[in-house]
Design an enzyme around this catalytic site. Structure first.
Site, PDB file in Angstrom:
ATOM      1  N   ASN A 144       0.805  -1.234   0.000  1.00 25.11           N
ATOM      2  CA  ASN A 144       0.000   0.000   0.000  1.00 25.11           C
ATOM      3  C   ASN A 144       0.839   1.285   0.000  1.00 25.11           C
ATOM      4  OD1 ASN A 144       0.748  -0.572   2.645  1.00 25.11           O
ATOM      5  ND2 ASN A 144      -1.205   0.071   3.524  1.00 25.11           N
ATOM      6  N   LYS A 167      12.780  -6.688   1.559  1.00 23.55           N
ATOM      7  CA  LYS A 167      11.995  -7.250   0.458  1.00 23.55           C
ATOM      8  C   LYS A 167      10.656  -6.534   0.360  1.00 23.55           C
ATOM      9  CE  LYS A 167       8.990 -10.699   0.391  1.00 23.55           C
ATOM     10  NZ  LYS A 167       8.034 -10.305  -0.642  1.00 23.55           N
ATOM     11  N   PRO A 168      10.399  -5.882  -0.778  1.00 21.01           N
ATOM     12  CA  PRO A 168       9.075  -5.301  -0.981  1.00 21.01           C
ATOM     13  C   PRO A 168       8.056  -6.374  -1.376  1.00 21.01           C
ATOM     14  CG  PRO A 168      10.459  -4.855  -2.882  1.00 21.01           C
ATOM     15  CD  PRO A 168      11.313  -5.597  -1.896  1.00 21.01           C
ATOM     16  N   ALA A 221      -2.450 -12.279   9.255  1.00 21.26           N
ATOM     17  CA  ALA A 221      -2.190 -13.697   8.991  1.00 21.26           C
ATOM     18  C   ALA A 221      -0.696 -13.929   8.774  1.00 21.26           C
ATOM     19  CB  ALA A 221      -2.984 -14.156   7.775  1.00 21.26           C
ATOM     20  N   GLU A 240       3.931  -4.783  12.320  1.00 19.68           N
ATOM     21  CA  GLU A 240       2.927  -3.727  12.086  1.00 19.68           C
ATOM     22  C   GLU A 240       1.856  -4.340  11.217  1.00 19.68           C
ATOM     23  OE1 GLU A 240       2.784  -0.901  13.412  1.00 19.68           O
ATOM     24  OE2 GLU A 240       4.797  -0.419  14.070  1.00 19.68           O
ATOM     25  N   CYS A 274      -3.534   0.993   6.543  1.00 22.01           N
ATOM     26  CA  CYS A 274      -3.746   0.131   7.721  1.00 22.01           C
ATOM     27  C   CYS A 274      -4.579   0.860   8.755  1.00 22.01           C
ATOM     28  CB  CYS A 274      -2.408  -0.304   8.289  1.00 22.01           C
ATOM     29  SG  CYS A 274      -1.284   1.068   8.566  1.00 22.01           S
ATOM     30  N   GLU A 448       6.812   1.576  15.429  1.00 19.00           N
ATOM     31  CA  GLU A 448       7.807   2.215  14.575  1.00 19.00           C
ATOM     32  C   GLU A 448       7.746   3.716  14.832  1.00 19.00           C
ATOM     33  OE1 GLU A 448       6.581   0.244  10.654  1.00 19.00           O
ATOM     34  OE2 GLU A 448       8.743  -0.134  10.723  1.00 19.00           O
TER      35      GLU A 448
HETATM   36  P1  NAD Z   1       0.829  -9.547   3.278  1.00 16.31           P
HETATM   37  O1  NAD Z   1       0.956  -9.966   4.704  1.00 16.31           O
HETATM   38  O2  NAD Z   1       0.104 -10.424   2.349  1.00 16.31           O
HETATM   39  O3  NAD Z   1       2.253  -9.310   2.616  1.00 16.31           O
HETATM   40  C1  NAD Z   1       3.194  -8.412   3.160  1.00 16.31           C
HETATM   41  C2  NAD Z   1       4.590  -8.868   2.797  1.00 16.31           C
HETATM   42  O4  NAD Z   1       4.863 -10.127   3.401  1.00 16.31           O
HETATM   43  C3  NAD Z   1       4.836  -9.069   1.301  1.00 16.31           C
HETATM   44  O5  NAD Z   1       6.125  -8.579   1.010  1.00 16.31           O
HETATM   45  C4  NAD Z   1       4.765 -10.584   1.142  1.00 16.31           C
HETATM   46  O6  NAD Z   1       5.486 -11.070   0.042  1.00 16.31           O
HETATM   47  C5  NAD Z   1       5.375 -11.055   2.442  1.00 16.31           C
HETATM   48  N1  NAD Z   1       4.976 -12.385   2.886  1.00 16.31           N
HETATM   49  C6  NAD Z   1       3.830 -13.060   2.632  1.00 16.31           C
HETATM   50  N2  NAD Z   1       3.814 -14.252   3.286  1.00 16.31           N
HETATM   51  C7  NAD Z   1       4.979 -14.314   3.963  1.00 16.31           C
HETATM   52  C8  NAD Z   1       5.530 -15.282   4.867  1.00 16.31           C
HETATM   53  N3  NAD Z   1       4.888 -16.391   5.204  1.00 16.31           N
HETATM   54  N4  NAD Z   1       6.745 -15.024   5.413  1.00 16.31           N
HETATM   55  C9  NAD Z   1       7.393 -13.881   5.143  1.00 16.31           C
HETATM   56  N5  NAD Z   1       6.922 -12.939   4.299  1.00 16.31           N
HETATM   57  C10 NAD Z   1       5.723 -13.148   3.721  1.00 16.31           C
HETATM   58  O7  NAD Z   1       0.184  -8.089   3.376  1.00 16.31           O
HETATM   59  P2  NAD Z   1      -0.279  -7.149   2.156  1.00 16.31           P
HETATM   60  O8  NAD Z   1      -1.541  -7.722   1.614  1.00 16.31           O
HETATM   61  O9  NAD Z   1       0.868  -6.880   1.264  1.00 16.31           O
HETATM   62  O10 NAD Z   1      -0.572  -5.775   2.909  1.00 16.31           O
HETATM   63  C11 NAD Z   1      -1.813  -5.409   3.386  1.00 16.31           C
HETATM   64  C12 NAD Z   1      -1.863  -5.557   4.894  1.00 16.31           C
HETATM   65  O11 NAD Z   1      -0.811  -4.781   5.501  1.00 16.31           O
HETATM   66  C13 NAD Z   1      -3.140  -5.017   5.499  1.00 16.31           C
HETATM   67  O12 NAD Z   1      -3.616  -5.920   6.471  1.00 16.31           O
HETATM   68  C14 NAD Z   1      -2.702  -3.725   6.176  1.00 16.31           C
HETATM   69  O13 NAD Z   1      -3.538  -3.321   7.225  1.00 16.31           O
HETATM   70  C15 NAD Z   1      -1.343  -4.063   6.613  1.00 16.31           C
HETATM   71  N6  NAD Z   1      -0.545  -2.852   6.865  1.00 16.31           N
HETATM   72  C16 NAD Z   1      -0.196  -2.536   8.154  1.00 16.31           C
HETATM   73  C17 NAD Z   1       0.509  -1.363   8.407  1.00 16.31           C
HETATM   74  C18 NAD Z   1       0.909  -0.996   9.806  1.00 16.31           C
HETATM   75  O14 NAD Z   1       1.813  -0.184   9.952  1.00 16.31           O
HETATM   76  N7  NAD Z   1       0.301  -1.528  10.847  1.00 16.31           N
HETATM   77  C19 NAD Z   1       0.852  -0.522   7.362  1.00 16.31           C
HETATM   78  C20 NAD Z   1       0.470  -0.869   6.058  1.00 16.31           C
HETATM   79  C21 NAD Z   1      -0.229  -2.040   5.833  1.00 16.31           C
END
Ligand code: NAD
Length: 468
Positions: A144, A167-168, A221, A240, A274, A448
């Protein structure tokens, strides 16, 4: 070969394979990115471990490098912003704002003092608590705010003396890779390594023996998987995670005066924040007025390709998220909720969804109970303050929340009862580098930003000097 590279040990590196990156405004692959191999990840961690030895030694040099990094990023805003818009979907102006914000954040950390505290100085001993870097950090970011959230990690981790492999998200890798190329011009080799790939690469990172800390922003998750993956090796974690923020209007608000702020609190970045407003609780008496005002505002929002200067809201970032928003809204409508405006995808290519205001959805409906993360907001009536506080807190999420009133003190007294990491009064999503940001319950572990976020990239050492 991809036109963007990974950065490993200060060098641009292609990968043995690439993967396609979709432009959400068209739904079509528009470019690609390197798919990091396991061997390359090992190289990145080895480079970070090697660089750590020198990087941790000289705080002044780190501050100077971070200042340079901030300036280099500011100078690259015009290059990064269109790449960010093309893969993420947000309006170009917002993409520029994000890249500038990332530069601002790096500069903030360049100047932030590292804490030291003398806790005893008497005839027996002098004892001081100092902060030491944890070592190599594995950083993983979501789709996001890829550029901004990378800076939230790079700034404090590097200032504290750590090195990093970042890693993005595979949905938005290119803007972060470009950012890494820019920063590699000014940072010593190995200090910041950026690799790209899918979720599997993230799993390799968290299970890898080199990093001593994982800094993760993403979904609840995945956060739980990462906590489990960190446990056998006792890696430190900052998580986060997602939110399901409640905004509560008290009965003395003037809906017309706050509509714009409520709209932006819920719909900024097409709701993919988020800490966006994800549930809006309104006194029964004002419910109709608030729904009408927000529906009028949402219907007027210009939805489109982020490259179009007229665009206010871009598409949903990816297909699975688009399907989820569509499903949650359809389920609410099937359960008896009404769309005061919107309620459906927009015809044509791309992941565009109508900005949606829902009336009549309440707890027990997934769009109220779960994180929708998209341009759809349920507006929910309530009767009294005790009841609404219980409903706001009646969830495993606890990222942030807000209370709105003509009387800020009255609102603050209610905000004080919210179980969340940030409680705003008369605003939502007001963030700054000085302000610790994090969630309670399932919304995360740790914070953070600010000195508290910096401390999370350190271990404490007590330096105790006996006097006799
Ligand atoms: P995601 O958890 O699907 O993926 C995030 C990152 O994790 C990606 O880089 C992905 O490749 C990696 N990833 C996925 N599975 C993994 C695993 N098992 N081990 C290690 N890395 C893994 O999240 P998303 O869909 O990209 O982002 C949306 C979510 O992020 C929303 O729930 C949002 O609320 C949350 N978010 C939180 C904050 C905060 O600061 N609290 C900020 C922005 C977004």
């Amino acid at each position: 070969m991809s036109d963007v590279s990974m950065i490993i040990d200060g060098e641009r590196r292609a990968a043995p394979a690439t993967f396609g990156v979709v432009n959400p405004a068209t739904g079509a692959v528009h470019a690609d990115a390197p798919d990091c191999s396991r061997e390359q990840l090992d190289e990145a961690f080895a480079a970070a471990a090697k660089a750590f030895t020198d990087w941790r030694r000289d705080e002044d040099a780190r501050r100077a490098a971070l200042r340079q990094a901030s300036a280099a990023l500011r100078g690259a805003v015009d290059r990064i912003a269109p790449v960010l818009t093309a893969e993420q979907g947000k309006p170009l102006k917002a993409a520029r704002g994000e890249a500038n914000g990332a530069s601002y954040w790096l500069n903030y950390f360049a100047e932030l003092p590292l804490q030291r505290e003398v806790i005893q100085d008497d005839e027996r001993a002098r004892a001081e608590v100092v902060r030491r870097p944890v070592g190599v950090v594995a950083a993983i970011t979501p789709w996001n705010f890829p550029v901004m959230l990378a800076a939230w990690k790079i700034g404090p981790a590097l200032l504290a003396g750590n090195t990093m492999v970042l890693k993005p998200s595979p949905f938005t890798p290119r803007s972060t890779l470009l950012m890494a190329e820019v920063l590699a011009e000014v940072l010593p080799p190995g200090v910041l390594n950026v690799v790209s790939g899918g979720d599997e690469l993230g799993r390799w990172m968290t299970a890898h023996p080199v990093p001593r800390k994982i800094s993760f922003t993403g979904s609840v998750a995945t956060g739980k998987h990462i906590a489990a993956s960190a446990a056998p090796d006792l890696k430190r974690v900052t998580l986060e995670l997602g939110g399901n923020d409640a905004a509560i209007l008290l009965d003395d608000v003037n809906p017309a005066e706050i509509t714009e702020r409520l709209f932006s609190g819920a719909f900024t970045n097409s709701g993919q924040v988020c800490s966006a407003i994800k549930r809006l609780y309104v006194p029964q008496r004002l419910h109709g007025d608030v729904v009408d005002a927000l529906a009028t505002r949402a219907a007027a929002a210009r939805v489109g390709d982020g490259m179009d200067p007229q665009t206010e809201l871009g598409p949903v970032q990816n297909r699975p998220q688009f399907d989820r928003v569509r499903e949650l809204v359809a389920e609410a409508l099937a359960g008896g909720a009404k769309a005061a405006t919107g309620g459906a995808p927009i015809d044509g290519p791309g992941y565009f969804f109508q900005p949606t205001i829902l009336a009549g959805a309440t707890e027990g409906t997934r769009i109220v109970d779960e994180e929708q993360f998209g341009p759809a907001l349920p507006v929910i009536p309530y009767r009294d303050v005790d009841e609404v506080v219980a409903r706001a807190n009646g969830t495993m999420y606890g990222l942030s929340g807000s209370v709105w009133s003509a009387d800020p003190d009255r609102a603050l007294a209610v905000a004080d009862r919210l179980d969340c990491g940030t409680a705003w009064v008369n605003t939502h999503i007001a963030l700054g580098p000085h302000q610790p940001f994090g969630g309670v319950k399932w919304s995360g572990i740790g914070v953070e930003n600010g000195p508290w976020g910096l401390a999370a990239y350190t271990d404490i050492q007590v330096q105790y000097v006996a006097k006799n």
